[in-house]
Scaffold this active site. Structure first.
Site, PDB file in Angstrom:
ATOM      1  N   HIS B  35     -57.567 -87.672   0.671  1.00 41.00           N
ATOM      2  CA  HIS B  35     -55.864 -88.506   0.408  1.00 41.00           C
ATOM      3  C   HIS B  35     -55.197 -87.270  -0.877  1.00 41.00           C
ATOM      4  O   HIS B  35     -55.023 -87.511  -1.719  1.00 41.00           O
ATOM      5  CB  HIS B  35     -55.462 -89.465   0.742  1.00 41.00           C
ATOM      6  CG  HIS B  35     -56.485 -90.207   1.912  1.00 41.00           C
ATOM      7  ND1 HIS B  35     -57.588 -90.468   1.495  1.00 41.00           N
ATOM      8  CD2 HIS B  35     -55.709 -90.416   3.539  1.00 41.00           C
ATOM      9  CE1 HIS B  35     -58.085 -91.219   3.068  1.00 41.00           C
ATOM     10  NE2 HIS B  35     -57.467 -90.980   3.676  1.00 41.00           N
ATOM     11  N   HIS B 267     -51.928 -86.489   4.535  1.00 39.27           N
ATOM     12  CA  HIS B 267     -51.762 -87.838   4.137  1.00 39.27           C
ATOM     13  C   HIS B 267     -53.295 -87.818   4.158  1.00 39.27           C
ATOM     14  O   HIS B 267     -54.099 -88.183   2.986  1.00 39.27           O
ATOM     15  CB  HIS B 267     -51.143 -88.235   5.305  1.00 39.27           C
ATOM     16  CG  HIS B 267     -51.629 -90.029   4.964  1.00 39.27           C
ATOM     17  ND1 HIS B 267     -51.195 -90.555   4.230  1.00 39.27           N
ATOM     18  CD2 HIS B 267     -53.753 -90.634   5.364  1.00 39.27           C
ATOM     19  CE1 HIS B 267     -52.200 -91.775   4.118  1.00 39.27           C
ATOM     20  NE2 HIS B 267     -53.405 -92.098   5.362  1.00 39.27           N
ATOM     21  N   GLU B 416     -54.123-117.794   3.343  1.00 37.82           N
ATOM     22  CA  GLU B 416     -54.895-118.703   2.796  1.00 37.82           C
ATOM     23  C   GLU B 416     -55.576-116.723   2.709  1.00 37.82           C
ATOM     24  O   GLU B 416     -56.308-116.457   2.034  1.00 37.82           O
ATOM     25  CB  GLU B 416     -56.144-118.310   4.768  1.00 37.82           C
ATOM     26  CG  GLU B 416     -55.865-120.015   5.342  1.00 37.82           C
ATOM     27  CD  GLU B 416     -55.028-119.612   6.489  1.00 37.82           C
ATOM     28  OE1 GLU B 416     -53.715-119.048   6.380  1.00 37.82           O
ATOM     29  OE2 GLU B 416     -54.283-121.227   6.599  1.00 37.82           O
ATOM     30  N   HIS B 478     -59.622-125.398  15.340  1.00 41.31           N
ATOM     31  CA  HIS B 478     -59.978-125.668  14.129  1.00 41.31           C
ATOM     32  C   HIS B 478     -61.515-125.603  13.537  1.00 41.31           C
ATOM     33  O   HIS B 478     -62.079-126.253  12.541  1.00 41.31           O
ATOM     34  CB  HIS B 478     -59.363-127.217  14.024  1.00 41.31           C
ATOM     35  CG  HIS B 478     -57.807-126.734  13.323  1.00 41.31           C
ATOM     36  ND1 HIS B 478     -57.181-125.810  14.085  1.00 41.31           N
ATOM     37  CD2 HIS B 478     -57.131-127.055  12.482  1.00 41.31           C
ATOM     38  CE1 HIS B 478     -55.495-125.684  13.675  1.00 41.31           C
ATOM     39  NE2 HIS B 478     -56.113-126.174  12.389  1.00 41.31           N
TER      40      HIS B 478
END
Lengths: 674, 674
Positions: B35, B267, B416, B478
């Site tokens: 780059h 880029h 987190e 969860h």
């Protein structure tokens, strides 16, 4: 706050909202777990929303042109369950509310899509709801542009808390919604100033209003316990001026609970019998738990029926369409398969087997999409700023933007997590099949949303290129090593790693005909030869693993298994072994999940007992133990050629040598094991 | 932009900056990958930073009191390699630059910590650098508060691009830095308006300045190609007024490349010989590739030696400390182990084996920390807003905040990913061992940074509680199911899942003595009995797996393997089997990684061939195939009792029954396999 004054100022609203509050605190108490504070705090806002603004018909939860309501703060699940019950969604009986968080009940701890009608998306992992809603709102804009406002004309409402707004994914959502000018996306921020650890100020002092404005949002505010003020704000919010809307609803968590409101104590635990009694008193609520007084119940039922006329009118408009238009519209909103898919795939496979191109599977994926997309207006593509690398854009797709809602390709920006969540939202909305690309290693960044694709069973397609050390010089930060194992360990996720143009076409056919699970397609950066030289209409990849090259001159003594870019190595190793007189079979394994689902007899045919088995994959071994040691494999006659740790920066061929993933290594190992 | 005018306005600066630009474009060209655009665009800013502001001594890359420089936009790696080479870092020879991105070179595709001196943290996955820098800046504040500005007094400088700022993790970092008032954290934003897909406006219209201000940052700006203006801005930025600083550096990507600058073409690909020649001409740079004219080289070397005096003075101050103070300070900044750890752990284990408490391992973890933390000032704890659930805070720890820099506990907020990256930064800075908690399932949200902990080899500790369906009513969103497999699949990561207070204490001892890998500790929500009833000084968990209960009355016919909360099930199943006359052994497996590292003889002792083997873990099977089918196991005599898909919402005991993870199921399966 003067509860009594509030109660008297608008008695009917007060009763309606109290019904939610009481149901929430009673259900959490009965379950002895859950989050009462949020539903109690947002009951006023939700009541005004459902009563005066949300377009819905409780008798038709799947009506396409309903407003979407997303409870991003999913821990407040009793808010949505209360609303569904009160407005008369058939599934949401009082028995379900009584059984909140119990086995078999639809009232799961956090709201789950597919588990209960009226829940538009699974939430709980914070920030997912708001990011998924961005996808819904984009799909609405796109469907409206394509089919007209007569058929698609609705809003997306989100309730989000401080937790949602602190999660990084929310910034990705906010930025994407801002640039896309999603003026029908309205986020109601439950600004209660409390998180689990205490006051928000413990961990954040962000001026959320300024933050949203910085990304092109319109910001409104209201007293979240004043029905008239809420109504004013929601009315303003509902006017689409091309900016997504944040409504800062100033609320009190656990509103009405005398000792626990406005504190973390109201957040995630039952209030306790004493506090509940005192709260009932403050509310002027005499009814016992799970009983809603007749008048209040009746008013809520009327609210639930409010949208029926609009739905009737919409159905009349749909029915007035020509048969073809109606059938196509219905196919689209029901996310039904495309009739031309199989034919287009077969033609591409046939051409490929004849021409035998050498190309990267990411390019093969682009070739496949180029064939499919013109016939599949439902395909909605995109990339997290790696369009040229992921090869996700085809010439027929315009760019979806505020100026061109007919475009079907999204520049998601450098937002892998936001992209994945938006893809979920696009599918959930209906009308489109979303696919999106990034590098395979950045499944890490999108994991939270990918898991929800799998949990919800949404057949979105993750186009994950640069899928191994084969990406070369970008080095170990960009080289996936454990990610194939991660995808394979995830329940209900289909992991596809094709080896050439033919398998890539087959992989797309598989992915685009899935109905209840997402696909992750792992694609190479580097060029690969066509290995499927003989055309077959049958989709062999759909078997998960199959004999690509069989042993000659006898039963196989060696079976080489491989996926993706390593299948070429297996084929070349086989040639060497066969030349040395060892009958060797190559099994291509584009998908372990699909192979696992085959009958035992097929699996035994493909992987006979008693041979040497070697698996070759430029990744960790973990998922291969099954096929090397299981399926009648034997520890002393099998081995794995792959990665033991992270990669390195160098041209790909050197890395394959450095890490010993070579034809020579395979041949040597096979000979040693024979 | 008038290149020529720029060149003439400050010729010396021009030459210094051109050296970076030319090295970058030449190295990328030689590597044929990389780059060039970013180093060329930020060369002016970096030159002014290194020349006038950054406190460093190229001859002492590990000098503790240096400023930290983080290249968050890690794809611009040639910027930092050029700077290290030019300023005279010994390792960074011109040969290394010539071998950019080649095998064995220290000039990896993206900058890697530990691979090359002067690189403070591994970057490349976008946003990680800025979030890691927040941890470094917090550690600096904490060390300064503890040891005084004579010993710790430096800044953290970050270069970040649009990609970093679009990633969600950046918002978590910005919010945390803002509330923590990290006035010595300075982010230089490479505002070049270009991403890989094109103009930033394709995917974002966020007003970044307003966004940072919204989180309490001070915002400055400069013309990123005007040395004097840059210098002014950096001088202002270096004044600590209690707000972290964003400097908006307006730059042109690929600055000086006549046809490719200010476009995505500059880029991520080599510029090509023709463009390079034209760029050289525009720069007035005659020297061939990889040759730096003598005068420019000499000036750069002086810049590299600029900090030597400051370092000398610092060393003098360190040497003037009392022996005890100096030894402790040195121990701390070198992240050396704590002498009292082993003794404290042993005492806790002994007490526990006697008292046999029943408690959740998350509580056992808290008990362990309560014993350790008062003697370990290096322990720096925190949680992503789950303090009471993760049990991560001990009474001796104050809260780290702008008002109390001596606190050692951070309320990370609902962040987190930001927490994990900050933990990496805290360790990298030196002085502290970071641990941080969230729910096990939210390893998903932190994956990007956890992977970098592993790749960099940083022994931070992830305290992941609620580690299975045993968390109960919060439901499948969860409940981790695949996350143990994910951690075990990740190279260089230590996964620990203790079964009781004794193993939890041992797990902490293991985690806190690691030197080159992170630990993930999986801890239960639910209560578990003490199973290690007899005290042993030896850390049995350090073997990874060991015989917890042996068969009586003969060689084992059944071996039950389990981890964490399922060891209790194994022990109870053994009792039933033994009572029925089947000699049964229980092997506790707190860490597969540690067991894998044991000698074969030990592994064979623990897992004898020829027995029935059953593994029990409330998670997916994938990592267990190794121990069930491998290690001389046999497919027809082994089985797994665990999860096949996602969990559900219900009280934990009901879920264990529902998913068949019970004593009865184990006993039945064992009998069937015998």
């Amino acid at each position: 706050m003067d509860i009594d004054a509030r109660r008297k100022s608008d008695p009917e609203h007060w009763k309606l909202a109290s019904a939610i509050r009481v149901l929430a605190m009673d259900a959490v108490e009965a379950a002895n777990s859950g989050h009462p504070g949020m539903p109690m705090g947002m009951a006023d806002v939700a009541t005004v929303l459902f009563r005066n603004h949300l377009k819905f018909d409780a008798s038709a939860p799947h009506w396409f042109d309903r407003d979407r309501f997303v409870l991003s703060a999913g821990h407040g699940s009793m808010l949505i369950y209360s609303l569904l019950h009160l407005t008369g969604y058939q599934q949401m009986t009082i028995e379900q509310i009584r059984n909140f968080r119990q086995l078999g009940a639809i009232t799961a701890g956090h709201p789950e899509y597919g588990h209960v009608e009226g829940v538009e998306t699974t939430t709980g992992p914070l920030g997912q709801g708001i990011a998924t809603a961005v996808g819904m709102a984009m799909a609405e804009e796109a469907m409206r542009a394509e089919f007209g406002p007569e058929l698609c004309d609705h809003r997306t409402w989100v309730i989000a808390g401080d937790g949602c707004l602190m999660e990084g994914i929310s910034q990705e959502a906010i930025g994407l919604a801002g640039v896309q000018k999603l003026g029908r996306l309205i986020v109601l921020w439950d600004n209660n100033d409390i998180t689990i650890d205490g006051r928000v100020s413990l961990s954040d002092k962000t001026d959320q209003r300024a933050r949203f404005e910085a990304s092109g949002w319109r910001v409104l505010s209201c007293d979240g316990h004043d029905a008239a003020d809420i109504d004013r704000a929601l009315s303003e919010a509902a006017v689409d001026d091309g900016r997504p809307v944040l409504v800062d609803c100033k609320t009190i968590i656990g509103f009405g609970a005398p000792t626990k409101s406005d504190s973390a104590k109201a957040h995630g635990s039952p209030l306790g019998a004493e506090e509940i009694a005192a709260t009932r008193k403050a509310f002027g609520w005499d009814a016992p738990a799970f009983e809603i007084p007749q008048d209040i119940a009746a008013t809520w039922k009327e609210i639930g029926a409010r949208g029926a006329k609009l739905r009737d009118a919409w159905e009349t408009r749909v029915n007035a369409l020509s048969t073809d238009s109606r059938e196509e519209f219905t196919r689209r909103i029901e996310n039904k398969p495309n009739a031309q898919l199989a034919e287009n795939i077969s033609a591409l496979k046939s051409k490929t087997s004849a021409e035998k191109p050498k190309l990267a599977t990411r390019k093969a994926s682009e070739n496949t999409l180029a064939v499919l997309n013109p016939d599949m207006p439902e395909n909605f593509g995109g990339s997290a700023d790696l369009t040229g690398s992921n090869n996700t854009k085809t010439p027929d797709m315009g760019i979806f933007s505020a100026e061109n809602r007919l475009g079907r390709y999204i520049h998601y920006g450098i937002r892998e997590h936001g992209m994945a969540a938006a893809m979920n939202g696009i599918w959930l909305h209906g009308g489109f099949r979303a696919y999106g690309g990034t590098f395979m290693t950045f499944t890490d960044y999108a994991r939270g949303a990918i898991r929800l694709s799998a949990l919800m069973g949404l057949p979105v397609v993750y186009v994950m290129t640069h899928d191994s050390i084969g990406l070369g010089e970008d080095g170990p930060t960009h080289q996936p090593v454990e990610h194939l194992a991660i995808c394979r360990a995830t329940p209900n996720l289909l992991m596809l790693r094709p080896c050439d143009q033919v398998e890539t076409a087959e992989a797309w056919e598989i992915a685009l005909t899935q109905t209840n699970r997402p696909s992750v397609m792992a694609l190479s950066r580097q060029g690969l030869p066509t290995l499927r030289n003989t055309h077959l209409d049958e989709n062999l990849s759909a078997k998960g693993a199959y004999v690509l090259r069989d042993a000659t001159g006898g039963k196989p003594e060696v079976v080489l298994m491989a996926t993706g870019s390593e299948v070429e190595i297996a084929v070349n190793a086989r040639d060497t072994l066969e030349a040395a007189g060892t009958p060797t079979r190559v099994v291509s394994v584009p998908s372990m999940e699909l192979f696992r689902a085959q009958p035992a007899a097929y699996r035994q045919d493909v992987l006979p007992a008693g041979t040497v088995r070697i698996a070759i994959e430029a990744a960790v071994r973990q998922p291969w133990d099954w096929l090397l040691l299981g399926e009648r494999g034997r520890e002393e006659k099998s081995d794995f050629i792959g990665m033991k740790g992270f990669g390195a920066s160098a041209p790909a061929p050197e890395l394959y040598k450095e890490f010993g993933i070579t034809v020579e290594a395979v041949v040597e190992r096979a000979k040693a094991l024979l």
